[in-house]
Design a protein around this motif. Sequence first.
Motif, PDB file in Angstrom:
ATOM      1  N   ALA A  36      35.260 -41.098   5.656  1.00  0.00           N
ATOM      2  CA  ALA A  36      35.711 -39.801   5.147  1.00  0.00           C
ATOM      3  C   ALA A  36      36.827 -39.989   4.124  1.00  0.00           C
ATOM      4  O   ALA A  36      36.852 -39.322   3.085  1.00  0.00           O
ATOM      5  N   GLU A  37      37.737 -40.898   4.411  1.00  0.00           N
ATOM      6  CA  GLU A  37      38.839 -41.168   3.488  1.00  0.00           C
ATOM      7  C   GLU A  37      38.323 -41.769   2.180  1.00  0.00           C
ATOM      8  O   GLU A  37      38.739 -41.361   1.097  1.00  0.00           O
ATOM      9  N   VAL A  38      37.401 -42.717   2.282  1.00  0.00           N
ATOM     10  CA  VAL A  38      36.844 -43.349   1.087  1.00  0.00           C
ATOM     11  C   VAL A  38      36.107 -42.324   0.234  1.00  0.00           C
ATOM     12  O   VAL A  38      36.277 -42.271  -0.987  1.00  0.00           O
ATOM     13  N   LEU A  39      35.297 -41.500   0.864  1.00  0.00           N
ATOM     14  CA  LEU A  39      34.538 -40.505   0.110  1.00  0.00           C
ATOM     15  C   LEU A  39      35.439 -39.458  -0.528  1.00  0.00           C
ATOM     16  O   LEU A  39      35.165 -38.975  -1.625  1.00  0.00           O
ATOM     17  N   ALA A  40      36.518 -39.105   0.137  1.00  0.00           N
ATOM     18  CA  ALA A  40      37.437 -38.110  -0.413  1.00  0.00           C
ATOM     19  C   ALA A  40      38.255 -38.665  -1.572  1.00  0.00           C
ATOM     20  O   ALA A  40      38.608 -37.936  -2.493  1.00  0.00           O
ATOM     21  N   CYS A  41      38.539 -39.957  -1.558  1.00  0.00           N
ATOM     22  CA  CYS A  41      39.394 -40.561  -2.579  1.00  0.00           C
ATOM     23  C   CYS A  41      38.632 -41.098  -3.774  1.00  0.00           C
ATOM     24  O   CYS A  41      39.192 -41.241  -4.847  1.00  0.00           O
ATOM     25  N   ARG A  42      37.375 -41.441  -3.629  1.00  0.00           N
ATOM     26  CA  ARG A  42      36.646 -42.128  -4.687  1.00  0.00           C
ATOM     27  C   ARG A  42      35.778 -41.204  -5.538  1.00  0.00           C
ATOM     28  O   ARG A  42      34.935 -41.684  -6.279  1.00  0.00           O
ATOM     29  N   LEU A  43      35.949 -39.927  -5.423  1.00  0.00           N
ATOM     30  CA  LEU A  43      35.176 -39.038  -6.268  1.00  0.00           C
ATOM     31  C   LEU A  43      35.632 -39.184  -7.717  1.00  0.00           C
ATOM     32  O   LEU A  43      36.822 -39.185  -8.007  1.00  0.00           O
ATOM     33  N   SER A  44      34.693 -39.340  -8.593  1.00  0.00           N
ATOM     34  CA  SER A  44      35.045 -39.502  -9.998  1.00  0.00           C
ATOM     35  C   SER A  44      34.095 -38.677 -10.859  1.00  0.00           C
ATOM     36  O   SER A  44      33.213 -39.208 -11.527  1.00  0.00           O
ATOM     37  N   LEU A  45      34.248 -37.387 -10.790  1.00  0.00           N
ATOM     38  CA  LEU A  45      33.434 -36.505 -11.605  1.00  0.00           C
ATOM     39  C   LEU A  45      33.984 -36.474 -13.022  1.00  0.00           C
ATOM     40  O   LEU A  45      35.184 -36.401 -13.240  1.00  0.00           O
ATOM     41  N   GLN A  46      33.084 -36.543 -13.982  1.00  0.00           N
ATOM     42  CA  GLN A  46      33.485 -36.531 -15.382  1.00  0.00           C
ATOM     43  C   GLN A  46      32.610 -35.557 -16.141  1.00  0.00           C
ATOM     44  O   GLN A  46      31.462 -35.322 -15.778  1.00  0.00           O
ATOM     45  N   ILE A  47      33.148 -35.046 -17.226  1.00  0.00           N
ATOM     46  CA  ILE A  47      32.364 -34.187 -18.109  1.00  0.00           C
ATOM     47  C   ILE A  47      31.368 -35.071 -18.850  1.00  0.00           C
ATOM     48  O   ILE A  47      31.742 -36.103 -19.403  1.00  0.00           O
ATOM     49  N   PRO A  48      30.081 -34.718 -18.849  1.00  0.00           N
ATOM     50  CA  PRO A  48      29.094 -35.561 -19.516  1.00  0.00           C
ATOM     51  C   PRO A  48      29.283 -35.574 -21.035  1.00  0.00           C
ATOM     52  O   PRO A  48      29.736 -34.605 -21.630  1.00  0.00           O
ATOM     53  N   ASN A  49      28.916 -36.689 -21.625  1.00  0.00           N
ATOM     54  CA  ASN A  49      28.954 -36.832 -23.075  1.00  0.00           C
ATOM     55  C   ASN A  49      27.582 -36.418 -23.611  1.00  0.00           C
ATOM     56  O   ASN A  49      26.582 -37.094 -23.341  1.00  0.00           O
ATOM     57  N   PRO A  50      27.508 -35.318 -24.376  1.00  0.00           N
ATOM     58  CA  PRO A  50      26.201 -34.840 -24.832  1.00  0.00           C
ATOM     59  C   PRO A  50      25.478 -35.824 -25.755  1.00  0.00           C
ATOM     60  O   PRO A  50      24.278 -35.733 -25.938  1.00  0.00           O
ATOM     61  N   GLY A  51      26.189 -36.787 -26.337  1.00  0.00           N
ATOM     62  CA  GLY A  51      25.563 -37.747 -27.233  1.00  0.00           C
ATOM     63  C   GLY A  51      24.913 -38.915 -26.527  1.00  0.00           C
ATOM     64  O   GLY A  51      24.237 -39.731 -27.164  1.00  0.00           O
ATOM     65  N   GLU A  52      25.079 -39.034 -25.218  1.00  0.00           N
ATOM     66  CA  GLU A  52      24.507 -40.145 -24.460  1.00  0.00           C
ATOM     67  C   GLU A  52      23.378 -39.648 -23.567  1.00  0.00           C
ATOM     68  O   GLU A  52      23.376 -38.492 -23.149  1.00  0.00           O
ATOM     69  N   PRO A  53      22.413 -40.533 -23.261  1.00  0.00           N
ATOM     70  CA  PRO A  53      21.302 -40.104 -22.383  1.00  0.00           C
ATOM     71  C   PRO A  53      21.772 -39.936 -20.936  1.00  0.00           C
ATOM     72  O   PRO A  53      22.754 -40.536 -20.526  1.00  0.00           O
ATOM     73  N   TYR A  54      21.047 -39.104 -20.207  1.00  0.00           N
ATOM     74  CA  TYR A  54      21.318 -38.892 -18.797  1.00  0.00           C
ATOM     75  C   TYR A  54      20.308 -39.687 -17.976  1.00  0.00           C
ATOM     76  O   TYR A  54      19.181 -39.902 -18.399  1.00  0.00           O
ATOM     77  N   HIS A  55      20.709 -40.110 -16.790  1.00  0.00           N
ATOM     78  CA  HIS A  55      19.817 -40.798 -15.863  1.00  0.00           C
ATOM     79  C   HIS A  55      19.811 -40.020 -14.560  1.00  0.00           C
ATOM     80  O   HIS A  55      20.867 -39.697 -14.017  1.00  0.00           O
ATOM     81  N   LEU A  56      18.631 -39.732 -14.067  1.00  0.00           N
ATOM     82  CA  LEU A  56      18.477 -39.030 -12.798  1.00  0.00           C
ATOM     83  C   LEU A  56      17.861 -39.994 -11.792  1.00  0.00           C
ATOM     84  O   LEU A  56      16.763 -40.510 -12.003  1.00  0.00           O
ATOM     85  N   TYR A  57      18.597 -40.269 -10.721  1.00  0.00           N
ATOM     86  CA  TYR A  57      18.129 -41.137  -9.649  1.00  0.00           C
ATOM     87  C   TYR A  57      17.751 -40.260  -8.460  1.00  0.00           C
ATOM     88  O   TYR A  57      18.556 -39.440  -8.013  1.00  0.00           O
ATOM     89  N   VAL A  58      16.531 -40.443  -7.956  1.00  0.00           N
ATOM     90  CA  VAL A  58      16.005 -39.601  -6.892  1.00  0.00           C
ATOM     91  C   VAL A  58      15.530 -40.480  -5.736  1.00  0.00           C
ATOM     92  O   VAL A  58      14.915 -41.519  -5.963  1.00  0.00           O
ATOM     93  N   ALA A  59      15.829 -40.054  -4.517  1.00  0.00           N
ATOM     94  CA  ALA A  59      15.333 -40.726  -3.314  1.00  0.00           C
ATOM     95  C   ALA A  59      14.797 -39.652  -2.375  1.00  0.00           C
ATOM     96  O   ALA A  59      15.432 -38.613  -2.180  1.00  0.00           O
ATOM     97  N   THR A  60      13.616 -39.888  -1.826  1.00  0.00           N
ATOM     98  CA  THR A  60      13.023 -38.917  -0.907  1.00  0.00           C
ATOM     99  C   THR A  60      12.427 -39.619   0.303  1.00  0.00           C
ATOM    100  O   THR A  60      12.141 -40.811   0.273  1.00  0.00           O
ATOM    101  N   SER A  61      12.268 -38.853   1.349  1.00  0.00           N
ATOM    102  CA  SER A  61      11.545 -39.303   2.534  1.00  0.00           C
ATOM    103  C   SER A  61      10.814 -38.087   3.095  1.00  0.00           C
ATOM    104  O   SER A  61      10.844 -37.015   2.481  1.00  0.00           O
TER     105      SER A  61
END
Length: 70
Positions: A36-61
């Motif tokens: 819980a401590e690691v997840l709360a401290c390591r969040l690193s949300l950033q504003i996306p750069n519109p000039g760079e491509p996006y990557h979507l990683y998906v996992a399902t079961s």
Amino acid sequence: FIPNFAQHFAPIKALLTHASLRIWTRECYNALSCMAEVLACRLSLQIPNPGEPYHLYVATSCNTGSAILC
């Protein structure tokens, strides 16, 4: 990426994988608190750069799905 995730989460994983006794121990509590401590401290949300491509990683079961947009 969370360094040593498997090692930190091992006591809780043992509860989920073994068919024997499922007892919440001090080690389980410590593992959950650490994660819980690691997840709360390591969040690193950033504003996306519109000039760079996006990557979507998906996992399902059969029971769940998740995705990360990078």
